[in-house]
Write a protein that holds these residues in place. Structure first.
Motif, PDB file in Angstrom:
ATOM      1  N   TYR A  32     -10.309  -0.204   8.249  1.00 24.74           N
ATOM      2  CA  TYR A  32      -9.681  -1.374   7.633  1.00 24.74           C
ATOM      3  C   TYR A  32      -8.310  -0.948   7.131  1.00 24.74           C
ATOM      4  N   ASN A 158      -5.241   2.709 -11.551  1.00 28.49           N
ATOM      5  CA  ASN A 158      -5.642   2.024 -10.317  1.00 28.49           C
ATOM      6  C   ASN A 158      -4.879   0.706 -10.161  1.00 28.49           C
ATOM      7  N   ASP A 162      -1.966  -0.083  -7.380  1.00 27.38           N
ATOM      8  CA  ASP A 162      -2.166  -1.167  -6.414  1.00 27.38           C
ATOM      9  C   ASP A 162      -1.036  -2.197  -6.528  1.00 27.38           C
ATOM     10  N   LEU A 165       1.930  -1.045  -4.598  1.00 19.15           N
ATOM     11  CA  LEU A 165       1.709  -1.219  -3.152  1.00 19.15           C
ATOM     12  C   LEU A 165       1.851  -2.686  -2.743  1.00 19.15           C
ATOM     13  N   PHE A 166       1.317  -3.584  -3.561  1.00 18.56           N
ATOM     14  CA  PHE A 166       1.408  -5.014  -3.229  1.00 18.56           C
ATOM     15  C   PHE A 166       2.877  -5.470  -3.219  1.00 18.56           C
ATOM     16  N   ASN A 190      -3.851   5.104  -6.517  1.00 15.79           N
ATOM     17  CA  ASN A 190      -4.854   4.044  -6.731  1.00 15.79           C
ATOM     18  C   ASN A 190      -6.268   4.613  -6.541  1.00 15.79           C
ATOM     19  N   TYR A 191      -6.440   5.484  -5.545  1.00 20.93           N
ATOM     20  CA  TYR A 191      -7.758   6.099  -5.327  1.00 20.93           C
ATOM     21  C   TYR A 191      -8.076   7.081  -6.466  1.00 20.93           C
ATOM     22  N   GLU A 194      -9.304   5.084  -9.329  1.00 24.26           N
ATOM     23  CA  GLU A 194     -10.671   4.587  -9.092  1.00 24.26           C
ATOM     24  C   GLU A 194     -11.701   5.710  -9.355  1.00 24.26           C
ATOM     25  N   LEU A 221     -13.340   8.216  -1.162  1.00 22.44           N
ATOM     26  CA  LEU A 221     -11.895   8.105  -1.364  1.00 22.44           C
ATOM     27  C   LEU A 221     -11.134   9.414  -1.175  1.00 22.44           C
ATOM     28  N   HIS A 228      -4.770   8.998   4.643  1.00 27.75           N
ATOM     29  CA  HIS A 228      -3.530   8.250   4.324  1.00 27.75           C
ATOM     30  C   HIS A 228      -2.355   9.232   4.257  1.00 27.75           C
ATOM     31  N   TYR A 232       1.042   9.130   6.395  1.00 25.49           N
ATOM     32  CA  TYR A 232       2.395   8.993   5.831  1.00 25.49           C
ATOM     33  C   TYR A 232       3.311  10.082   6.399  1.00 25.49           C
TER      34      TYR A 232
HETATM   35  P1  NDP Z   1      -4.806   1.001   0.288  1.00 25.44           P
HETATM   36  O1  NDP Z   1      -4.006   1.874  -0.604  1.00 25.44           O
HETATM   37  O2  NDP Z   1      -5.020   1.425   1.687  1.00 25.44           O
HETATM   38  O3  NDP Z   1      -4.134  -0.464   0.342  1.00 25.44           O
HETATM   39  C1  NDP Z   1      -4.006  -1.250  -0.820  1.00 25.44           C
HETATM   40  C2  NDP Z   1      -3.108  -2.434  -0.506  1.00 25.44           C
HETATM   41  O4  NDP Z   1      -1.731  -2.030  -0.432  1.00 25.44           O
HETATM   42  C3  NDP Z   1      -3.382  -3.091   0.857  1.00 25.44           C
HETATM   43  O5  NDP Z   1      -3.058  -4.472   0.739  1.00 25.44           O
HETATM   44  C4  NDP Z   1      -2.394  -2.395   1.783  1.00 25.44           C
HETATM   45  O6  NDP Z   1      -2.055  -3.167   2.924  1.00 25.44           O
HETATM   46  C5  NDP Z   1      -1.189  -2.213   0.880  1.00 25.44           C
HETATM   47  N1  NDP Z   1      -0.449  -0.976   1.172  1.00 25.44           N
HETATM   48  C6  NDP Z   1      -0.950   0.283   1.072  1.00 25.44           C
HETATM   49  N2  NDP Z   1       0.005   1.181   1.357  1.00 25.44           N
HETATM   50  C7  NDP Z   1       1.117   0.487   1.665  1.00 25.44           C
HETATM   51  C8  NDP Z   1       2.440   0.883   2.046  1.00 25.44           C
HETATM   52  N3  NDP Z   1       2.777   2.161   2.149  1.00 25.44           N
HETATM   53  N4  NDP Z   1       3.366  -0.085   2.307  1.00 25.44           N
HETATM   54  C9  NDP Z   1       3.016  -1.395   2.181  1.00 25.44           C
HETATM   55  N5  NDP Z   1       1.771  -1.824   1.816  1.00 25.44           N
HETATM   56  C10 NDP Z   1       0.834  -0.895   1.561  1.00 25.44           C
HETATM   57  O7  NDP Z   1      -6.187   0.757  -0.476  1.00 25.44           O
HETATM   58  P2  NDP Z   1      -7.596   0.162   0.060  1.00 25.44           P
HETATM   59  O8  NDP Z   1      -7.331  -1.134   0.746  1.00 25.44           O
HETATM   60  O9  NDP Z   1      -8.366   1.230   0.752  1.00 25.44           O
HETATM   61  O10 NDP Z   1      -8.330  -0.073  -1.341  1.00 25.44           O
HETATM   62  C11 NDP Z   1      -7.939  -1.133  -2.200  1.00 25.44           C
HETATM   63  C12 NDP Z   1      -8.558  -0.909  -3.578  1.00 25.44           C
HETATM   64  O11 NDP Z   1      -9.972  -0.815  -3.494  1.00 25.44           O
HETATM   65  C13 NDP Z   1      -8.063   0.368  -4.264  1.00 25.44           C
HETATM   66  O12 NDP Z   1      -7.849   0.099  -5.617  1.00 25.44           O
HETATM   67  C14 NDP Z   1      -9.232   1.331  -4.099  1.00 25.44           C
HETATM   68  O13 NDP Z   1      -9.280   2.247  -5.160  1.00 25.44           O
HETATM   69  C15 NDP Z   1     -10.439   0.392  -4.071  1.00 25.44           C
HETATM   70  N6  NDP Z   1     -11.538   0.966  -3.269  1.00 25.44           N
HETATM   71  C16 NDP Z   1     -12.651   1.461  -3.903  1.00 25.44           C
HETATM   72  C17 NDP Z   1     -13.673   2.079  -3.192  1.00 25.44           C
HETATM   73  C18 NDP Z   1     -14.867   2.685  -3.900  1.00 25.44           C
HETATM   74  O14 NDP Z   1     -15.617   3.428  -3.271  1.00 25.44           O
HETATM   75  N7  NDP Z   1     -15.118   2.413  -5.177  1.00 25.44           N
HETATM   76  C19 NDP Z   1     -13.608   2.150  -1.734  1.00 25.44           C
HETATM   77  C20 NDP Z   1     -12.404   1.613  -1.156  1.00 25.44           C
HETATM   78  C21 NDP Z   1     -11.413   1.041  -1.912  1.00 25.44           C
HETATM   79  P3  NDP Z   1      -2.953  -3.054   4.268  1.00 25.44           P
HETATM   80  O15 NDP Z   1      -4.309  -3.580   3.921  1.00 25.44           O
HETATM   81  O16 NDP Z   1      -2.185  -3.920   5.209  1.00 25.44           O
HETATM   82  O17 NDP Z   1      -2.978  -1.610   4.674  1.00 25.44           O
END
Ligand code: NDP
Length: 251
Positions: A32, A158, A162, A165-166, A190-191, A194, A221, A228, A232
């Protein structure tokens, strides 16, 4: 077999599932976000995916909690509040704040997370309101106070990360190098937030179920942060060389 035995098995099963996930995610990235790819079946809108798959962590948790005999005691209520602060945000606010962009996720991934959240809600809610034992004085114990503070630090990190990133996603047509906050030091603050949150909650609850969930979170994570980070570095030749994946100066 008593309910305590079943609960204990479910806790150990989560530890085993965490170990299995860590191995699997070291070989394969979870499909994802930026690592989405074909071959994982039909997809749904990512925002709906997040809201649906996380909903048991709010709703099942409350249902199981209310079925317990200790639900009206102060310490279980405080643990419930910490849990819900995170999951009400993750289920209802995070998907609304997520830039739309037509992003989709496989239904299979959302379904696995949905089942996991039911399992996790049961073992943790059942422990704090029924199987565990908490006097009101637990709220004054160092374990609770330190755990709650660690949880709060992780929560802020966290959400703040996030949010960066948004904003990046809203302002640029494609992925870009995140800057500011703890991104100065690591690729995935963010990870890190978490993981810190759930370690804090496990300390505050002092429970095997809390510990199993903290372990499972890290098992998912840490490999994803490493993936990730590699991504990068491969994608951006000017990616800051001294930035680590997850833990400043270390990993
Ligand atoms: P990511 O860091 O992969 O992405 C978070 C959001 O930011 C997504 O909308 C992503 O877009 C966007 N984004 C990330 N990096 C960039 C970048 N360099 N440039 C532009 N946009 C970016 O996080 P996850 O989606 O994996 O996780 C989201 C949240 O859920 C986090 O807070 C994480 O801690 C939590 N989580 C918790 C888990 C657990 O086990 N408790 C498991 C997984 C997640 P896009 O989707 O398009 O990549």
């Amino acid at each position: 077999m008593s309910e305590s035995d079943i609960h204990s098995w479910l806790v150990w099963l989560m530890v085993a599932a965490g170990a299995g996930s860590a191995i699997a995610l070291t070989i394969l990235s979870a499909p994802y976000g930026r690592h989405a790819r074909a071959g994982w079946g039909p997809t749904l809108d990512a925002r709906w995916g997040w809201a649906l798959m996380e909903s048991p962590a709010v709703l099942v948790f409350i249902g199981v909690y209310l079925a317990g005999d200790q639900g009206s005691n102060a310490a279980p209520l405080a643990l419930l509040a910490l849990w819900q602060i995170h999951y009400v945000h993750r289920t209802f606010i995070f998907p609304l704040r997520m830039p739309a962009g037509g992003k989709r996720m496989p239904i299979s991934v959302a379904a696995m997370a949905f089942v996991f959240n039911i399992w996790n809600a049961y073992i943790n809610a059942r422990w704090i309101s029924e199987l565990g034992s908490y006097e009101d004085s637990w709220l004054a114990q160092p374990a609770f106070i330190i755990g709650a503070l660690i949880f709060a630090c992780g929560f802020v990190l966290n959400i703040h990360s996030d949010r960066i990133l948004f904003t990046l996603k809203r302002n640029s047509p494609d992925y870009a190098i995140p800057r500011g906050g703890l991104f100065r030091f690591v690729s995935c603050p963010n990870y890190l937030g978490e993981i810190v949150e759930w370690i804090g909650w496990a300390i505050a609850a002092w429970s095997p179920a809390g510990l199993a969930f903290a372990f499972f979170t890290a098992a998912n994570l840490v490999p994803r942060a490493l993936t990730h980070h590699r991504w990068y570095r491969e994608r951006f030749p000017d990616y800051p060389r001294d930035r680590k994946a997850l833990i400043p100066f270390i990993l």
